[in-house]
Motif scaffolding. Sequence first.
Motif, PDB file in Angstrom:
ATOM      1  N   TRP A  27      64.560  53.260  34.368  1.00 50.24           N
ATOM      2  CA  TRP A  27      63.873  54.472  33.898  1.00 50.24           C
ATOM      3  C   TRP A  27      63.007  54.258  32.647  1.00 50.24           C
ATOM      4  N   TRP A  28      63.596  53.736  31.568  1.00 51.18           N
ATOM      5  CA  TRP A  28      62.834  53.598  30.320  1.00 51.18           C
ATOM      6  C   TRP A  28      61.893  52.399  30.444  1.00 51.18           C
ATOM      7  N   PRO A  29      60.588  52.626  30.279  1.00 44.91           N
ATOM      8  CA  PRO A  29      59.670  51.482  30.365  1.00 44.91           C
ATOM      9  C   PRO A  29      60.025  50.458  29.279  1.00 44.91           C
ATOM     10  N   THR A  43      60.690  58.366  19.204  1.00 48.15           N
ATOM     11  CA  THR A  43      60.808  59.548  20.058  1.00 48.15           C
ATOM     12  C   THR A  43      61.646  60.672  19.428  1.00 48.15           C
ATOM     13  N   TRP A  48      57.487  62.330  24.470  1.00 47.40           N
ATOM     14  CA  TRP A  48      57.322  60.934  24.867  1.00 47.40           C
ATOM     15  C   TRP A  48      55.851  60.522  24.935  1.00 47.40           C
ATOM     16  N   GLU A 205      64.056  63.841  33.529  1.00 51.23           N
ATOM     17  CA  GLU A 205      62.943  64.196  34.430  1.00 51.23           C
ATOM     18  C   GLU A 205      63.167  65.577  35.057  1.00 51.23           C
ATOM     19  N   LYS A 208      62.429  68.082  32.239  1.00 46.49           N
ATOM     20  CA  LYS A 208      61.033  68.049  31.807  1.00 46.49           C
ATOM     21  C   LYS A 208      60.129  68.716  32.832  1.00 46.49           C
TER      22      LYS A 208
HETATM   23  N1  EA1 Z   1      59.897  60.232  29.530  1.00 43.90           N
HETATM   24  C1  EA1 Z   1      59.317  59.666  30.573  1.00 43.90           C
HETATM   25  C2  EA1 Z   1      60.507  59.255  28.846  1.00 43.90           C
HETATM   26  C3  EA1 Z   1      60.287  58.061  29.498  1.00 43.90           C
HETATM   27  N2  EA1 Z   1      60.787  56.907  29.039  1.00 43.90           N
HETATM   28  N3  EA1 Z   1      59.543  58.348  30.573  1.00 43.90           N
HETATM   29  C4  EA1 Z   1      61.261  59.217  27.674  1.00 43.90           C
HETATM   30  N4  EA1 Z   1      61.635  60.199  26.863  1.00 43.90           N
HETATM   31  C5  EA1 Z   1      62.364  59.616  25.883  1.00 43.90           C
HETATM   32  N5  EA1 Z   1      61.734  58.039  27.243  1.00 43.90           N
HETATM   33  C6  EA1 Z   1      62.425  58.276  26.115  1.00 43.90           C
HETATM   34  C7  EA1 Z   1      61.497  56.901  27.927  1.00 43.90           C
END
Ligand code: EA1
Length: 214
Positions: A27-29, A43, A48, A205, A208
């Motif tokens: 999930w987290w890039p 953040t 974000w 997600e 959001k």
């Molecule tokens: N929102 C979409 C985020 C994301 N990756 N992709 C996000 N919000 C906090 N995040 C950390 C990391």
Amino acid sequence: MNNINDSYDLFVFLKNKNLLENSPEFWWPSYGTFETFIGAILTQNTKWTNVEKSLENLHKHDLVSLEKIANVDLLLFTQLITPSGFKNQKSKRLKQLCQNVIEDFDNFESFQNEVSREWLLEQKGIGPESADAILCYACKQEEFVVDSYANRLLKKFGYEFESYEDLKSWLEFGINENLDKITRFYEFDISLNQIYCRLHGKIVEFMKNKHDID
Ligand code: EA1
């Protein structure tokens, strides 16, 4: 109305909604890298999309490294992270934080392997949510991240938790108790860390994108 008895039920509720279709595997890039460590601080109290702008600025100046931020010119650094807000506070704290990491762990890889939640919570500007985000997404550890999205989602299901730690335990318990069932949802060997990453990502997600629970 959906009946959610534990975080396994929450997992099943979110699993079928394909919320992470367009997201990276964890999930987290930049999962597992120094960039995620910076992102977890940037953040705080901001969106974000603003963090992405700050990170882009730092990349343009080739500053995305522990050693470089520990030695960065504070005025320039402050200017580059302006999009994510609280720029003076965040730049000072991030630079100090990088200096402390070098002082106590020497390099980022040792930090990833050796840092504790207690060490992080002693640092200025790191509370439980940032500590867990760093542990889970930058250090690949088995810590569930609790945020306001999780609180708000569970409130919709009728839950209220007295503290950060209470909700974190609730989230981790239902997952840990049902690991066999959860891993069967996946066609590959998924780690507990990745299950935590993806469930947290799904919660974010879902909230959001302003989905509703019925
Ligand atoms: N929102 C979409 C985020 C994301 N990756 N992709 C996000 N919000 C906090 N995040 C950390 C990391």
